[in-house]
Design a protein around this motif. Structure first.
Motif, PDB file in Angstrom:
ATOM      1  N   UNK A  90      27.131 -20.883  26.272  1.00  0.00           N
ATOM      2  CA  UNK A  90      25.918 -21.029  27.086  1.00  0.00           C
ATOM      3  C   UNK A  90      25.378 -19.661  27.462  1.00  0.00           C
ATOM      4  N   UNK A  91      26.326 -18.752  27.749  1.00  0.00           N
ATOM      5  CA  UNK A  91      25.918 -17.427  28.162  1.00  0.00           C
ATOM      6  C   UNK A  91      25.216 -16.688  27.032  1.00  0.00           C
ATOM      7  N   UNK A  92      25.758 -16.830  25.821  1.00  0.00           N
ATOM      8  CA  UNK A  92      25.108 -16.112  24.728  1.00  0.00           C
ATOM      9  C   UNK A  92      23.750 -16.732  24.411  1.00  0.00           C
ATOM     10  N   UNK A  93      23.596 -18.042  24.711  1.00  0.00           N
ATOM     11  CA  UNK A  93      22.271 -18.645  24.550  1.00  0.00           C
ATOM     12  C   UNK A  93      21.289 -18.016  25.529  1.00  0.00           C
ATOM     13  N   UNK A  94      21.755 -17.741  26.748  1.00  0.00           N
ATOM     14  CA  UNK A  94      20.890 -17.063  27.722  1.00  0.00           C
ATOM     15  C   UNK A  94      20.576 -15.653  27.251  1.00  0.00           C
ATOM     16  N   UNK A  95      21.616 -14.966  26.750  1.00  0.00           N
ATOM     17  CA  UNK A  95      21.412 -13.567  26.345  1.00  0.00           C
ATOM     18  C   UNK A  95      20.431 -13.446  25.180  1.00  0.00           C
ATOM     19  N   UNK A  96      20.375 -14.492  24.345  1.00  0.00           N
ATOM     20  CA  UNK A  96      19.413 -14.461  23.247  1.00  0.00           C
ATOM     21  C   UNK A  96      17.988 -14.535  23.746  1.00  0.00           C
ATOM     22  N   UNK A  97      17.821 -15.035  24.972  1.00  0.00           N
ATOM     23  CA  UNK A  97      16.456 -15.220  25.468  1.00  0.00           C
ATOM     24  C   UNK A  97      15.973 -14.079  26.337  1.00  0.00           C
ATOM     25  N   UNK A  98      16.780 -13.012  26.462  1.00  0.00           N
ATOM     26  CA  UNK A  98      16.244 -11.825  27.127  1.00  0.00           C
ATOM     27  C   UNK A  98      16.359 -10.616  26.216  1.00  0.00           C
ATOM     28  N   UNK A  99      15.408  -9.719  26.372  1.00  0.00           N
ATOM     29  CA  UNK A  99      15.434  -8.466  25.614  1.00  0.00           C
ATOM     30  C   UNK A  99      15.456  -7.322  26.598  1.00  0.00           C
ATOM     31  N   UNK A 100      16.153  -6.249  26.246  1.00  0.00           N
ATOM     32  CA  UNK A 100      16.296  -5.129  27.166  1.00  0.00           C
ATOM     33  C   UNK A 100      15.863  -3.843  26.477  1.00  0.00           C
ATOM     34  N   UNK A 171      12.445  -7.036  21.234  1.00  0.00           N
ATOM     35  CA  UNK A 171      11.612  -8.208  20.974  1.00  0.00           C
ATOM     36  C   UNK A 171      12.056  -8.985  19.735  1.00  0.00           C
ATOM     37  N   UNK A 172      13.126  -8.516  19.077  1.00  0.00           N
ATOM     38  CA  UNK A 172      13.494  -9.073  17.773  1.00  0.00           C
ATOM     39  C   UNK A 172      13.629 -10.591  17.797  1.00  0.00           C
ATOM     40  N   UNK A 173      14.263 -11.142  18.818  1.00  0.00           N
ATOM     41  CA  UNK A 173      14.527 -12.582  18.841  1.00  0.00           C
ATOM     42  C   UNK A 173      13.465 -13.357  19.615  1.00  0.00           C
ATOM     43  N   UNK A 174      12.306 -12.751  19.832  1.00  0.00           N
ATOM     44  CA  UNK A 174      11.265 -13.383  20.638  1.00  0.00           C
ATOM     45  C   UNK A 174      11.791 -13.846  21.994  1.00  0.00           C
ATOM     46  N   UNK A 175      12.219 -12.909  22.830  1.00  0.00           N
ATOM     47  CA  UNK A 175      12.789 -13.312  24.112  1.00  0.00           C
ATOM     48  C   UNK A 175      11.722 -13.872  25.054  1.00  0.00           C
ATOM     49  N   UNK A 176      12.188 -14.594  26.086  1.00  0.00           N
ATOM     50  CA  UNK A 176      11.261 -15.095  27.108  1.00  0.00           C
ATOM     51  C   UNK A 176      11.018 -14.026  28.159  1.00  0.00           C
ATOM     52  N   UNK A 177      12.070 -13.217  28.396  1.00  0.00           N
ATOM     53  CA  UNK A 177      11.930 -12.216  29.451  1.00  0.00           C
ATOM     54  C   UNK A 177      12.367 -10.859  28.915  1.00  0.00           C
ATOM     55  N   UNK A 178      11.625  -9.851  29.338  1.00  0.00           N
ATOM     56  CA  UNK A 178      11.861  -8.501  28.846  1.00  0.00           C
ATOM     57  C   UNK A 178      12.186  -7.603  30.034  1.00  0.00           C
TER      58      UNK A 178
END
Lengths: 268, 375
Positions: A90-100, A171-178
């Protein structure tokens, strides 16, 4: 997954939809408490500028949300899920949705820019090489780099190009939050202005939510929808730039009414 | 999510109709790519085409890029499609995508072919030798400048380095050389006993340790322990522009960084060689006593007869030369580190490998030299 689809499906987006919610956060090293019962909400679709004294814990807050610094107490909820209660997948699913975007870019120095961008793609998705190449070059162009930058190593890039390449990787994975850590530091005013513009464009194109730690008064004026100020381990004020300017807190007055702030305003 | 319905292509008279549905995001990109590739070939005799996206629930860059791919493929075939039913919030994204990918991708970096790499390596060997001589020259020049102005010598820095590469290396050097001495004696006794020649073990241990093994083991240990540390230190200083900072302040990096480190090794390594040789003799003596039954008194008497001061000198004379090789190679590699973490790793490896190689080559040359002068 279902919850995510449900949230995004509403075309008339609710501006008050909270993406990240930090409650009662306490972080410290040894005897020193850096963040003292801090509360902060980040709403969907906004660009939140985060200001504070140097060494006051701005980076610590970012790193705590990202899970790089352990917290002493409090909760961090991302996309409505408490990060402490998530299991690994679940955590890695969250991490896929943010970009840093790290301050120095943090591009992998042994990989080319293209390979840097493809790294998260390769690890998380099963894609053909031709699609990965197309995606990588599309991202390179979206952040305003020339195509030939793709085959360059980070050591062959200038400071501004490194920031852009690192943004493309974020931005590679099209995150929701940057998350952006001082995105314009080390850039000349023109480069910084272009970068602000770029962030604004990308935010509109991709529907991003942006959390931006910054000192750049220009960025605060031009791109941020909302500003939060950190002092003494707490968020002392949040709101639009006008709210900040009207605040009577001594630090905020010094920050937004100092010589440099006046210079920025008189240009407008 | 039913992958098969992501994209459906039908022919309606002269019109080609593609109907997209579902979630056009990164998770489905692989399936969607295959569907797009198939659809791109399906133009046939059609005169017009339409892509209906009203049933697409979500879209990201991946979906937008594949839509653009399909649009371009059909346009190339002469049927420019109309895109209908696109949700307004995605139109900016689609427009953005239609602007990208117009230039051809640059050619990927080529990996060297085996022959090519062989050639590069050969050239490199000569360049390396030239660089090494160059650096020796720079070091000597800096040393001479320092002799002219002895007060510029950084004594504190050297003492600090001696502490790090000399004093703190003592325990591990003693341990390793002691064990080597033990093993040497044990093997000697085991094999010599068959001829009843046990007592000659003392000769073998004494000569071997003092002439060759003491200095070799210590040099190799120091190349791995301190040489690599020198390279990594100087390398990370270069990566963070500290070396450039020295240079613009008018200092010579060789004088400030290299000379104290080199002198620390020149002083430290002979001392460590002496300590190591003694530890090895002690190890050998103890094994002779407990395993071979040779009493310490007998061992010492025999040692006195078997070795002369020459054997000891041969070992000790070599030590500073080994120190110079290790120090110069390590510092040279450190100052050649480029901007990347990979380069730091490569140069640290090169430093240790080259230093050990040169130490052994030097040892061979010294063996020939001492044989020629009967020492």
């Amino acid at each position: 997954m279902d919850a995510i689809v449900g949230q995004e499906d509403t075309d008339a987006e609710d501006k008050r939809d909270v993406l990240i919610s930090v409650r009662d956060l306490v972080v410290g090293f040894g005897d020193r408490t850096i963040l003292n019962h801090l509360n902060l909400d980040i709403y969907r679709g906004e660009i939140l500028g985060f200001v504070g004294t140097s060494g006051g814990g701005k980076s610590v807050l970012t790193r705590t949300i990202l899970g790089l610094v352990p917290k002493q107490s409090g909760t961090v909820e991302v996309f409505g899920q408490d990060l402490d209660t998530l299991n690994e997948s679940q955590r890695s699913a969250v991490e896929r949705r943010w970009g840093v975007l790290f301050q120095q870019g943090a591009l992998f120095s042994s990989l080319t820019v293209k390979q840097n961008i493809q790294f998260p793609l390769r690890e998380n998705l099963k894609l053909s090489q031709s699609l990965m190449d197309d995606i990588a070059y599309a991202k390179i162009e979206m952040v305003g780099l020339k195509c030939d930058a793709g085959e360059k190593l980070p050591s062959e890039l200038s400071g501004g190009m490194i920031k852009r390449a690192a943004l493309a990787r974020a931005l590679a994975l099209d995150p929701d939050i940057l998350f952006l850590d001082e995105p314009t530091s080390g850039l000349d005013p023109i480069g910084a202005g272009d970068f602000d513009e770029l962030i604004r464009t990308l935010q509109q194109t991709l529907g991003l939510t942006v959390f931006m730690v910054t000192h750049d008064l220009d960025s605060l004026h031009t791109v941020c929808d909302r500003i939060a100020a950190l002092a003494d381990g707490k968020v002392i004020a949040q709101g639009t730039i006008e709210t900040m300017m009207e605040s009577h807190h001594p630090w905020l007055r010094a920050y937004f009414h100092g010589t440099r702030a006046r210079a920025v305003r008189s240009e407008r | 999510m039913a992958p098969a319905s992501l994209l459906d292509v039908r022919r309606d008279g002269d019109e080609l109709k593609a109907v997209g549905a579902g979630v056009w995001t990164s998770e489905n990109a692989d399936t969607l790519e295959q569907l797009v590739t198939e659809a791109a070939r399906a133009t046939g005799q059609s005169r017009s085409a339409q892509i209906d996206l009203s049933k697409v629930e979500r879209m990201d860059t991946f979906g937008a890029l594949l839509l653009e791919r399909l649009r371009r493929a059909w346009t190339r075939e002469g049927v420019e499609p109309r895109v209908v039913g696109l949700k307004r919030r995605y139109s900016v994204l689609i427009q953005e995508m239609s602007r990208t990918g117009l230039e051809p991708h640059p050619t990927p970096r080529r990996h060297e072919a085996a022959v090519e790499r062989l050639g590069h390596n050969m050239v490199n060997i000569f360049e390396d030798a030239a660089r090494l001589l160059n650096f020796v020259g720079a070091t000597v020049a800096a040393f001479l400048r320092m002799l002219a102005r002895p007060r510029t010598f950084r004594f504190t820095s050297m003492v600090n380095q001696i502490d790090r590469v000399g004093l703190r290396a003592v325990p591990i050097i003693i341990l390793i050389t002691f064990l080597i001495g033990c093993i040497l004696a044990q093997q000697g006794i085991f094999h010599f006993r068959r001829f009843g020649a046990d007592i000659y073990v003392v000769d073998m241990v004494g000569v071997l340790v003092l002439r060759e093994l003491g200095v070799l083991i210590v040099s190799i240990m120091i190349a791995g322990r301190s040489g690599s540390a020198y390279t990594a230190e100087l390398g990370s200083m270069r990566m963070r522009e500290e070396v450039d900072a020295l240079r613009v302040m008018g200092f010579d990096p060789v004088e400030i960084l290299v000379i104290p480190r080199l002198f620390a090794l020149l002083i430290g390594l002979p001392l460590l060689t002496f300590i190591g040789s003694m530890a090895a003799l002690v190890g050998g003596g103890l094994v002779c006593w407990f395993y071979g039954g040779i009493q310490p008194g007998v061992f010492l008497d025999r040692l006195k007869d078997a070795i002369s001061i020459d054997h000891f000198l041969v070992g000790m004379i070599k030590a500073p030369f080994m120190a110079a090789v290790i120090g110069i190679v390590a510092c040279m590699e450190g100052l050649r580190v480029g901007g990347s973490a990979e380069s730091l790793g490569a140069h640290t490896t090169a430093s240790v490998v080259k230093a050990i190689f040169l130490v052994i080559v030097m040892d061979g040359l010294f063996a020939m030299f001492f044989a020629a002068i009967d020492m």
